[in-house]
Write a protein that holds these residues in place. Sequence first.
Motif: not given
Length: 418
Positions: A292-293, A309-316
């Motif tokens: 988002a947006p 601003v919003r979201g997701v982050a990942w790295a296993g």
Amino acid sequence: MATEQPRESRHEEIAAICERKAGGVSETRDEADKYTVVGAARRGTYANWLTPIEEHFVCHRNDIPDIDADAWAVSLRGDVDADSNTDLTMAEIRDDYPTVAVAHTMECAGNGRGQHRPETGSVQWGYEAAGTAFWTGTPVSSILREQGVKSPAGKWLTAIGGDPSDGDDVFARSIPLSKALDDCILAYEMNGEPLPEEHGFPVRLIVPGWYGVNNVKWVEELRVTDSMVTEGSLDRPGEHAYWQQVSYRLHPEGVEPDALETIDTFDTWEQLEGAVEHPYTFDVNVMSLVGAPDGESPVTPKSDGTVEVRGVAWAGDDAVEKIEISADGGESWANGELFGPEYTGAWRLFRYDWEPDVGTHRLLSRATDELGRRQPASISEPEAWREALPNDEFPWNEGGFAANAYEPNGVEVEVEKN
């Protein structure tokens, strides 16, 4: 050899899955017309930590098997105690061992394949093949230790799916036994509900933080061995090694990878840096997405002039250390904030208070993991290969696997006057 011939039944499966998921997913283009593939229908899925079942992607190449859960059993073979019960019913798996729940961000190894130019492979995923769920089931370690499995040193666990192939191959994937004993489970629930058939009912192997292909659906056999699955290594009919040794390997165009019995590192990025000539897709590469947006409609700043601003982050298996946001297509970057639940193998939420001007902006996000590895900007030309990562590019590979470039995942946002 595993085939890529069209499979008529996939269309019926996709229609049924989309109906059950009530618009949360949409069909993804598959040039081979072979795979059942649906992904998150909206970017907004990636503005939240938990992915509802209705919005979680689905990917498999064979028909969903016709399951009688009461009769289903998981066979234990290989280097296990032959005097013990080596065929476990679902009732035994549920009732005779501890029950745990794990949070796992599952990402298809082909996520981002459709961003390769020239195109490669059959399923043209964008960013929609990733989701985080709670999976409930039985620790693999509890089962294997009862079967006399102790030291994982140098050993592998091969999981075999019970989905019927239209060829003569079986779906078999090997993971190091050390990983299996560490945090893997045989799952029978997803987000607190019975495991849906398209997600592997009645039982699925969950490998937290590793690419979806390792999370074998419809598990019918677990086998402890001294090596990864190779051709002819299973005492059963058909071809055994395609999904381990041929597909889901990273290599340049026109290369046929050598089949290896074992490797010393399971980190996909480390393999890409040279540890393995043609890497296997195990541990997930660092990745992020703005949720988002979502770019579907204009946004208006709040009274203080900001837009969240919003979201997701990942790295296993690794932690996300840093998230950066650009609102000008990558010309400049600002640090965002990681927040929310923090589980090994699952993504983190991020946010950033953006003070935009009126007009059109291109939002990007890029994450850096705890080992200092940052998402590259783009996918390279086919000939780059080993030169790609040092040039801030992800290497184009023939299968289109493990891509994590940030530029293709940007979102155009129109900002209106407050």
